[in-house]
Design a protein around this motif. Structure first.
Motif, PDB file in Angstrom:
ATOM      1  N   VAL A 118       0.999  -1.332   0.102  1.00  0.00           N
ATOM      2  CA  VAL A 118      -0.106   0.124   0.144  1.00  0.00           C
ATOM      3  C   VAL A 118       1.058   1.287  -0.085  1.00  0.00           C
ATOM      4  O   VAL A 118       0.437   2.327  -0.835  1.00  0.00           O
ATOM      5  N   ARG A 152       1.053   4.076  -2.759  1.00  0.00           N
ATOM      6  CA  ARG A 152       0.703   5.390  -2.524  1.00  0.00           C
ATOM      7  C   ARG A 152       1.624   6.416  -3.192  1.00  0.00           C
ATOM      8  O   ARG A 152       1.457   7.667  -3.529  1.00  0.00           O
ATOM      9  N   VAL A 173      -4.057   3.551  -6.670  1.00  0.00           N
ATOM     10  CA  VAL A 173      -5.195   3.017  -5.762  1.00  0.00           C
ATOM     11  C   VAL A 173      -4.949   1.704  -5.478  1.00  0.00           C
ATOM     12  O   VAL A 173      -4.447   1.055  -6.456  1.00  0.00           O
ATOM     13  N   THR A 174      -5.032   1.560  -4.199  1.00  0.00           N
ATOM     14  CA  THR A 174      -5.067  -0.045  -3.778  1.00  0.00           C
ATOM     15  C   THR A 174      -6.338  -0.740  -3.609  1.00  0.00           C
ATOM     16  O   THR A 174      -7.060  -0.163  -3.086  1.00  0.00           O
ATOM     17  N   GLY A 206      -4.369  -0.353   5.655  1.00  0.00           N
ATOM     18  CA  GLY A 206      -4.476   0.679   4.825  1.00  0.00           C
ATOM     19  C   GLY A 206      -5.059   0.772   3.395  1.00  0.00           C
ATOM     20  O   GLY A 206      -4.868   1.706   2.758  1.00  0.00           O
ATOM     21  N   VAL A 207      -5.462  -0.520   3.023  1.00  0.00           N
ATOM     22  CA  VAL A 207      -5.899  -0.370   1.459  1.00  0.00           C
ATOM     23  C   VAL A 207      -6.977   0.586   1.242  1.00  0.00           C
ATOM     24  O   VAL A 207      -7.968   0.755   2.016  1.00  0.00           O
ATOM     25  N   ASP A 208      -7.060   1.021   0.251  1.00  0.00           N
ATOM     26  CA  ASP A 208      -7.976   1.952  -0.266  1.00  0.00           C
ATOM     27  C   ASP A 208      -9.424   1.252  -0.412  1.00  0.00           C
ATOM     28  O   ASP A 208     -10.415   1.994  -0.008  1.00  0.00           O
ATOM     29  N   VAL A 209      -9.514   0.320  -1.053  1.00  0.00           N
ATOM     30  CA  VAL A 209     -10.721  -0.252  -1.577  1.00  0.00           C
ATOM     31  C   VAL A 209     -10.613  -1.688  -1.434  1.00  0.00           C
ATOM     32  O   VAL A 209      -9.741  -2.432  -1.626  1.00  0.00           O
ATOM     33  N   HIS A 252     -12.014   4.761   3.404  1.00  0.00           N
ATOM     34  CA  HIS A 252     -12.052   3.608   2.506  1.00  0.00           C
ATOM     35  C   HIS A 252     -13.517   3.629   1.752  1.00  0.00           C
ATOM     36  O   HIS A 252     -14.323   3.886   1.856  1.00  0.00           O
ATOM     37  N   ARG A 305     -13.358   7.677  -7.279  1.00  0.00           N
ATOM     38  CA  ARG A 305     -12.442   7.005  -6.624  1.00  0.00           C
ATOM     39  C   ARG A 305     -11.216   6.439  -7.226  1.00  0.00           C
ATOM     40  O   ARG A 305     -10.153   6.606  -6.597  1.00  0.00           O
TER      41      ARG A 305
END
Length: 438
Positions: free
Chosen positions: A187, A191, A196-197, A214-217, A240, A369
């Motif tokens: 992640v 970043r 995006v992760t 901390g993954v975005d999606v 998130h 997103r």
């Protein structure tokens, strides 16, 4: 992309990607929206030679974005998607890199297929899922390899980073999985490069690990139990988003009753069936390949996924529409490109979203997103990726299936020619021709 003259859609209900803005007109030229006028007041006067489209009784939407698919390098999948109003697909795993890049470039240059963004190769543990069956797949053995892995994907042109957090249990295996330190390092490396992760989560433990990292999606949802309000609150507080893929989960979970899953009924809907190739109809009816849980456990319930979406929605977590379509002519997966996104919208409404919120989940929300700032809304300066349907899908979500016209980059897709070519035995359904175009 072809340069095309002006098109003027008048007396049409406009869902602008966020809400029904009102009834009025939309004009676009050379693939870009140039004017949107709704509500009372003077109407613009289209110029000479403008193509006129009567929108009476119809609704105009931004082209749909399917935020989770697998194209497998098959351009026909992108054409099938466009036939059902999906103008952009976000592919979550494809390789090799040169073929993935070539297909993205092909899609960008054509107006008769959906546009494409792809994660390219995904990140998984050595010997894990899906690397155990793909010995040439690049893997990540620990946090020390994360930066080099992400750098390679970025150099190859990946548009975002897909991370597998899966121990194989849903496929009847016990496999190594990425640990929290490795996912966190991936992640952070993504970043730094503006990627995006997206984490594939297979169970409660993997959803927690993805959030803690901390993954975005997060994509998919646990089937063994619903996410609770505390977990949903943490997702919301951290900014998130979640991509539930309810259509895939419904197909994968044990059936709660004799009633067919929503996705299985698509082939019986005349608004859908007439534009499905025969291999897609067969897959919808009885296909079992490519499911996200082909060894379901007794505690698996699709109702748990619906309850999770309801909790996420209450907490204010952005919910994105993605079907996880991964069917192709030689692979009988029941989740097919284009058509299955309409099932996803219906299931999001079943989970508690309003029809308008479900439409936003397939237009403005994924666009924002994933940084697709040129689409997802009907507004001046945005791409003329548009879907025209009969009725009002902001009241009845199934009206998205009553497709009158699709434009990609301002060019109208010939759905009738497509139907006649790929599904000649499906009947004689025709498109609306009030504006004089096929």
């Amino acid at each position: 992309m072809r340069r095309v003259g002006a098109t003027f859609i008048h007396d049409v209900r406009v869902f602008d990607g966020e809400s029904v803005a009102g009834t009025g007109s939309v004009e676009f030229t050379d693939g870009v929206v140039t004017d949107v006028t709704v509500g009372p007041g003077p109407r613009p006067r289209p110029g000479k030679g403008t193509q006129m489209v009567d929108g009476s009784g119809l609704t105009l939407l931004p082209g749909l974005i399917d935020a989770h698919t697998h194209v497998f390098g098959v351009p026909d999948n992108l054409e099938l998607a466009l036939a059902f109003g999906v103008t952009t697909e976000l592919d979550m795993f494809m390789g090799p890199a040169d073929a993935t890049r070539a297909l993205c470039e092909l899609a960008a240059g054509r107006d008769d297929v959906a546009d494409l963004r792809s994660a390219g190769w995904l990140a998984s543990a050595p010997g894990g899922h899906p690397a155990v069956g793909m010995p040439r797949l690049p893997t990540v053995a620990g946090p020390g390899q994360a930066d080099a892995f992400v750098a390679a994907r970025h150099e190859e042109g990946a548009h975002f980073l897909k991370i597998m957090v899966d121990d194989g249990a849903n496929h009847g295996m016990s496999l190594p999985a990425l640990d929290r330190a490795t996912v966190t390092a991936l992640v952070e490396a993504a970043r730094r490069r503006g990627l995006v992760t997206v984490a594939h989560v297979s169970a409660l433990w993997s959803a927690r690990l993805a959030l803690d990292s901390g993954v975005d999606v997060l994509t998919h949802l646990p089937l063994e139990a619903p996410l609770d309000d505390e977990f949903a609150g943490r997702l919301a507080a951290g900014g998130h988003a979640v991509l539930p893929t309810l259509t895939m989960l419904e197909m994968s979970a044990p059936p709660p009753s004799p009633a067919a899953p929503v996705g299985r009924t698509l082939g019986e809907d005349p608004r859908i069936a007439g534009h499905l190739p025969e291999h897609a109809r067969r897959a919808i009816a009885s296909g079992r390949e490519g499911l996200c849980a082909d060894h379901p456990r007794p505690e698996h319930r699709f109702g748990h996924a619906l309850a999770s979406v309801a909790a996420l929605h209450r907490a204010g977590v952005p919910v994105l529409a993605g079907s996880d379509a991964n069917q192709r002519p030689d692979r009988a997966c029941p989740v097919v490109h284009g058509a299955s996104l309409h099932a996803e919208l219906a299931l999001l409404v079943d989970a508690g979203l309003t029809p308008a919120q479900a439409l936003a989940a397939a237009t403005s929300v994924p666009a924002a997103r994933f940084g697709l700032h040129d689409r997802g809304l009907i507004a001046p300066g945005r791409r003329a990726d548009l879907l025209l349907v009969a009725g009002n899908p902001a009241e009845d979500i199934t009206h998205t299936r009553s497709i009158e016209a699709v434009w990609r980059g301002g060019v109208r897709f010939d759905r009738e020619a497509y139907r006649a070519r790929v599904a000649p035995a499906s009947g004689s359904a025709t498109e609306d021709t009030r504006d004089g175009t096929p």
